[in-house]
Enzyme design. Structure first.
Site, PDB file in Angstrom:
ATOM      1  N   ASP A 122       0.855  -1.191   0.000  1.00  0.00           N
ATOM      2  CA  ASP A 122       0.000   0.000   0.000  1.00  0.00           C
ATOM      3  C   ASP A 122       0.890   1.240   0.000  1.00  0.00           C
ATOM      4  OD1 ASP A 122      -2.975   0.972   0.520  1.00  0.00           O
ATOM      5  OD2 ASP A 122      -1.634   2.212   1.716  1.00  0.00           O
ATOM      6  N   GLU A 124       2.249   5.061  -0.257  1.00  0.00           N
ATOM      7  CA  GLU A 124       1.821   6.440  -0.017  1.00  0.00           C
ATOM      8  C   GLU A 124       2.599   7.313  -0.998  1.00  0.00           C
ATOM      9  OE1 GLU A 124      -0.754   7.076   1.876  1.00  0.00           O
ATOM     10  OE2 GLU A 124      -0.780   4.995   2.542  1.00  0.00           O
ATOM     11  N   ASP A 222      -2.407   1.230  -6.583  1.00  0.00           N
ATOM     12  CA  ASP A 222      -1.029   1.028  -6.111  1.00  0.00           C
ATOM     13  C   ASP A 222      -0.115   0.611  -7.253  1.00  0.00           C
ATOM     14  OD1 ASP A 222      -1.045   1.363  -3.014  1.00  0.00           O
ATOM     15  OD2 ASP A 222      -2.927   0.425  -3.582  1.00  0.00           O
ATOM     16  N   HIS A 281      -3.723   5.991   6.490  1.00  0.00           N
ATOM     17  CA  HIS A 281      -2.831   6.598   5.491  1.00  0.00           C
ATOM     18  C   HIS A 281      -1.356   6.497   5.858  1.00  0.00           C
ATOM     19  CE1 HIS A 281      -6.342   7.931   3.350  1.00  0.00           C
ATOM     20  NE2 HIS A 281      -6.775   8.590   4.426  1.00  0.00           N
ATOM     21  N   ASP A 286      -1.850   0.807   6.900  1.00  0.00           N
ATOM     22  CA  ASP A 286      -2.871   0.451   5.896  1.00  0.00           C
ATOM     23  C   ASP A 286      -2.635  -0.993   5.428  1.00  0.00           C
ATOM     24  OD1 ASP A 286      -4.087   2.922   6.012  1.00  0.00           O
ATOM     25  OD2 ASP A 286      -3.386   3.619   4.049  1.00  0.00           O
TER      26      ASP A 286
HETATM   27  P1  AMP Z   1      -4.164   5.687   0.869  1.00  0.00           P
HETATM   28  O1  AMP Z   1      -3.619   4.345   0.537  1.00  0.00           O
HETATM   29  O2  AMP Z   1      -5.641   5.760   0.923  1.00  0.00           O
HETATM   30  O3  AMP Z   1      -3.516   6.133   2.131  1.00  0.00           O
HETATM   31  O4  AMP Z   1      -3.750   6.684  -0.257  1.00  0.00           O
HETATM   32  C1  AMP Z   1      -2.551   6.578  -0.982  1.00  0.00           C
HETATM   33  C2  AMP Z   1      -2.184   7.916  -1.526  1.00  0.00           C
HETATM   34  O5  AMP Z   1      -3.301   8.467  -2.250  1.00  0.00           O
HETATM   35  C3  AMP Z   1      -1.853   8.958  -0.495  1.00  0.00           C
HETATM   36  O6  AMP Z   1      -0.493   8.861  -0.065  1.00  0.00           O
HETATM   37  C4  AMP Z   1      -2.085  10.232  -1.288  1.00  0.00           C
HETATM   38  O7  AMP Z   1      -1.030  10.492  -2.190  1.00  0.00           O
HETATM   39  C5  AMP Z   1      -3.324   9.884  -2.109  1.00  0.00           C
HETATM   40  N1  AMP Z   1      -4.535  10.280  -1.365  1.00  0.00           N
HETATM   41  C6  AMP Z   1      -5.294   9.501  -0.568  1.00  0.00           C
HETATM   42  N2  AMP Z   1      -6.308  10.195  -0.041  1.00  0.00           N
HETATM   43  C7  AMP Z   1      -6.170  11.447  -0.512  1.00  0.00           C
HETATM   44  C8  AMP Z   1      -6.892  12.666  -0.337  1.00  0.00           C
HETATM   45  N3  AMP Z   1      -7.969  12.732   0.419  1.00  0.00           N
HETATM   46  N4  AMP Z   1      -6.455  13.769  -0.987  1.00  0.00           N
HETATM   47  C9  AMP Z   1      -5.365  13.730  -1.796  1.00  0.00           C
HETATM   48  N5  AMP Z   1      -4.642  12.625  -1.996  1.00  0.00           N
HETATM   49  C10 AMP Z   1      -5.036  11.513  -1.372  1.00  0.00           C
HETATM   50 MG    MG Z   2      -2.388   3.927   2.279  1.00  0.00          MG
END
Ligand code: AMP
Ligand code: MG
Length: 337
Positions: A122, A124, A222, A281, A286
């Site tokens: 996952d 970031e 991803d 996040h 995650d």
């Molecule tokens: P996640 O796996 O949901 O934590 O998201 C992976 C990546 O997606 C994050 O590191 C951000 O680059 C992008 N991302 C997730 N949620 C948001 C959000 N609400 N606004 C902008 N970018 C986001």
């Molecule tokens: Mg994540």
């Protein structure tokens, strides 16, 4: 913030990749909407002539007529997890009876073909509060969580932060969202170096050589967006070993028969009767929580299998009719130059 989340969670790929790079052609599958998870030990070519399948159908009918309380009581009696919503409990009981009945029939099982390990990833990435559609996300955290499918436990984890090169300065929004600070990425290695370490970690575990394995992610982004974009930015080819993966949202929706709107990370956990553990996040947290869902599904009898691949720079569905195989041994991809 909310609109970005929607974009992230829609599973679409908006990288706008238009160049048809031959290197990106991983498979010739056509998109397949009906990508049902194959049940454990289901016959490969629809041969349901064994009488055990009639017995399974009868048991399923009985389970369908049970109330939530009856399902919970039955699960408890059989020493199965009694947590979760009605659809989850139903599926758990059906899988249990199916497994029991098949074990004692000539229809047998095919568990020796299954992956030994599932590796959850996952990423970031850099982001802004309102990422424009052509925003180039750079990977800033590379986490992996390894599940042993025999013991159904998390057996190891990997976590490295990554220094972004195109936009080295993180936005405040990104730091607040991910918990990753400027200092953490300033001290980190670049993506190429981190990928090299990730490959060594996978190799040490003899994945793709001694053991069969595959990757698992929460959605298509991803591999289909973050890794794809990062490889282009880092001037390396997309790694062969990451070209196919399990998209757990799809697997979850198909297995428990729930709508895609019910397959967000928090929602999947809650429907299984679990809570998010850690910091949302944070890539490693995650990944751990996604692994908990995967383990739960395996315990419920779901044979998680590859259901997406990268094709011409876009994520595509892989139909269940495609022969079962693990990912190739990990190798650091060649430079594009
Ligand atoms: P996640 O796996 O949901 O934590 O998201 C992976 C990546 O997606 C994050 O590191 C951000 O680059 C992008 N991302 C997730 N949620 C948001 C959000 N609400 N606004 C902008 N970018 C986001
Ligand atoms: Mg994540």
């Amino acid at each position: 913030m909310e609109s970005q989340k929607k974009i992230r969670q829609s599973d679409g790929n908006t990288t706008g990749a238009s160049r048809k790079d031959e290197d990106e052609e991983c498979c010739s599958y056509t998109a397949c909407d009906k990508n049902e998870e194959r049940e454990p030990s289901s016959p490969n070519r629809g041969d349901f002539s064994d009488p055990v399948y009639k017995e399974i159908a009868v048991a399923n009918g009985t389970i369908n007529r049970m109330t939530r309380e009856e399902l919970q009581a039955k699960c408890a009696e059989l020493k199965l997890d009694p947590r979760g919503v009605k659809d989850v409990l139903r599926k758990r009981l059906k899988s249990y009876y199916k497994k029991q009945k098949l074990m004692h029939s000539a229809a047998g099982g095919n568990s020796e073909l299954y992956y030994d390990y599932i590796c959850v990833v996952d990423f970031e990435a850099t982001c802004e509060e309102n990422n424009p559609l052509d925003y180039h996300h750079e990977i800033i955290e590379f986490p992996m969580v390894l599940i042993d499918t025999h013991t159904l436990e998390i057996v190891d984890t990997f976590q490295e932060y990554v220094k972004p090169e195109i936009s080295p300065q993180l936005s405040d929004f990104c730091t607040q969202l991910t918990g990753i600070t400027q200092e953490m990425v300033d001290e980190a290695k670049t993506f190429n170096a981190v990928l090299k370490r990730a490959v060594s970690w996978l190799k040490e575990k003899e994945l793709g050589t001694k053991y069969k394995y595959t990757f698992l992610t929460d959605g298509s982004w991803d591999m289909g967006k973050f890794l794809y974009t990062q490889c282009k930015l880092s001037r390396i080819r997309f790694p062969q070993f990451a070209r196919k993966w399990i998209n757990i949202r799809k697997s979850y929706g198909n297995f428990y028969k729930v709508a895609r709107s019910q397959t967000k990370l928090i929602c999947m956990l809650e429907n299984l009767g679990m809570k998010y553990e850690g910091r949302p996040h944070c890539g490693l947290d995650d990944s751990r929580n996604i692994a908990r869902i995967a383990i739960h599904m395996l315990k419920d009898g779901c044979q998680l299998r590859v259901n997406e691949c990268l094709h011409s720079g876009e994520p595509r569905s892989v139909p269940v009719s495609v022969p079962f195989e693990g990912a190739p041994a990990p190798q650091k991809p060649k430079s594009r130059d």
